[in-house]
Design an enzyme around this catalytic site. Structure first.
Site, mmCIF file in Angstrom:
data_model
loop_
_atom_site.group_PDB
_atom_site.id
_atom_site.type_symbol
_atom_site.label_atom_id
_atom_site.label_comp_id
_atom_site.label_asym_id
_atom_site.label_seq_id
_atom_site.Cartn_x
_atom_site.Cartn_y
_atom_site.Cartn_z
ATOM 1 N N HIS A 1 -3.623 -4.837 1.835
ATOM 2 C CA HIS A 1 -2.610 -5.199 2.858
ATOM 3 C C HIS A 1 -3.081 -6.782 3.739
ATOM 4 C CE1 HIS A 1 -2.420 -1.071 4.494
ATOM 5 N NE2 HIS A 1 -2.867 -0.709 3.688
ATOM 6 N N GLU B 1 -1.102 -8.142 5.930
ATOM 7 C CA GLU B 1 -1.266 -8.310 7.039
ATOM 8 C C GLU B 1 -2.265 -8.066 7.729
ATOM 9 O OE1 GLU B 1 -0.221 -5.779 5.011
ATOM 10 O OE2 GLU B 1 -0.169 -3.943 6.372
ATOM 11 N N CYS C 1 0.778 -1.147 -0.018
ATOM 12 C CA CYS C 1 -0.305 0.235 0.103
ATOM 13 C C CYS C 1 0.683 1.362 0.235
ATOM 14 C CB CYS C 1 -0.764 -0.512 1.160
ATOM 15 S SG CYS C 1 -2.065 1.374 1.017
HETATM 16 N N1 GLN Z 1 -3.766 6.427 0.984
HETATM 17 C C1 GLN Z 1 -2.198 6.609 1.431
HETATM 18 C C2 GLN Z 1 -1.080 6.593 1.571
HETATM 19 O O1 GLN Z 1 -0.957 7.587 -0.149
HETATM 20 C C3 GLN Z 1 -2.313 4.589 1.103
HETATM 21 C C4 GLN Z 1 -3.029 4.302 2.364
HETATM 22 C C5 GLN Z 1 -2.274 2.388 3.093
HETATM 23 O O2 GLN Z 1 -1.387 2.786 3.168
HETATM 24 N N2 GLN Z 1 -3.626 1.750 3.928
HETATM 25 O O3 GLN Z 1 0.011 6.663 1.404
#
Ligand code: GLN
Length: 208
Positions: free
Chosen positions: A176, A178, A85
């Site tokens: 994610h 995890e 992410c």
């Molecule tokens: N929107 C977040 C970002 O730009 C990422 C969100 C996340 O890691 N769950 O970093």
């Protein structure tokens, strides 16, 4: 010797990655300074995890703690890396819709659009087919990959959108694993790391 995995520990889902990595047999160290990454004899870690969180905050903290360059160098030199992410945003060559002044490490030849999976899937958990098998994935304000460079393989899609990519050393996913406790990607990373641990045990000289 168990593989040592460094989890970037500045912000975000650090604890969940740690728990999952320990469950699949890794030794975990938190990376918060350049000295956590490398010592006089080479790298202290056999693999790295860039967790989710807020990529612009992680970017700021990396630069504040003098970790931006060393972390990029370690990944570029081939330390196996799992980026989830915000971690994927951080690894990307190009960020579309970055926060003001936001930089990325540029270690993974993809473009990503931040917060791309619109409000209807702002936050969801789903089964996802990947080239590494079906997994359970959670999406939270997830990025999507909008362009993929040569040598980068697409490993997961949601509809037509690319949400997982890999190179021989870096895996980047928009979700994610995890948070759902799905260990598929962590097991894969620890296997790659064990190769590195073996190489280290044999006294390989690592530069970086
Ligand atoms: N929107 C977040 C970002 O730009 C990422 C969100 C996340 O890691 N769950 O970093």
């Amino acid at each position: 010797m168990p593989a040592t995995v460094g989890v970037l520990g500045l912000q975000g889902g650090v604890r969940e990655h740690r728990e999952l990595l320990e469950r699949v047999g890794a030794r975990v160290v938190l990376v918060r300074a350049a000295s956590d990454l490398a010592g006089p004899d080479g790298f202290r870690v056999d693999a790295l995890v860039l967790p989710g969180g807020e990529s612009s905050t992680i970017d700021k903290l990396l630069r504040m703690f003098g970790l931006f360059e060393p972390l990029g160098a370690a990944i570029r030199s081939g330390v196996p890396t799992l980026a989830t992410c915000a971690g994927l945003v951080l690894a990307a060559r190009q960020i579309i819709d970055p926060a003001p002044g936001q930089q990325s490490l540029g270690v993974l030849d993809v473009a990503v659009r931040r917060n791309a999976l619109g409000p209807q899937v702002d936050s969801m958990e789903t089964e996802l087919a990947t080239t590494r098998g079906r997994i359970r994935a959670a999406f939270i304000r997830a990025p999507v990959v909008t362009a993929v460079g040569a040598g980068v393989e697409v490993i997961a899609r949601i509809g037509t959108q690319v949400v997982g990519v890999s190179t021989p050393t870096i895996t980047g996913v928009a979700f994610h694993p995890e948070l759902t406790g799905d260990a598929t990607f962590h097991r894969h990373l620890v296997r790659a790391a064990s190769g590195e641990a073996g190489a280290r045990g044999r006294g390989a000289v690592l530069s970086g």
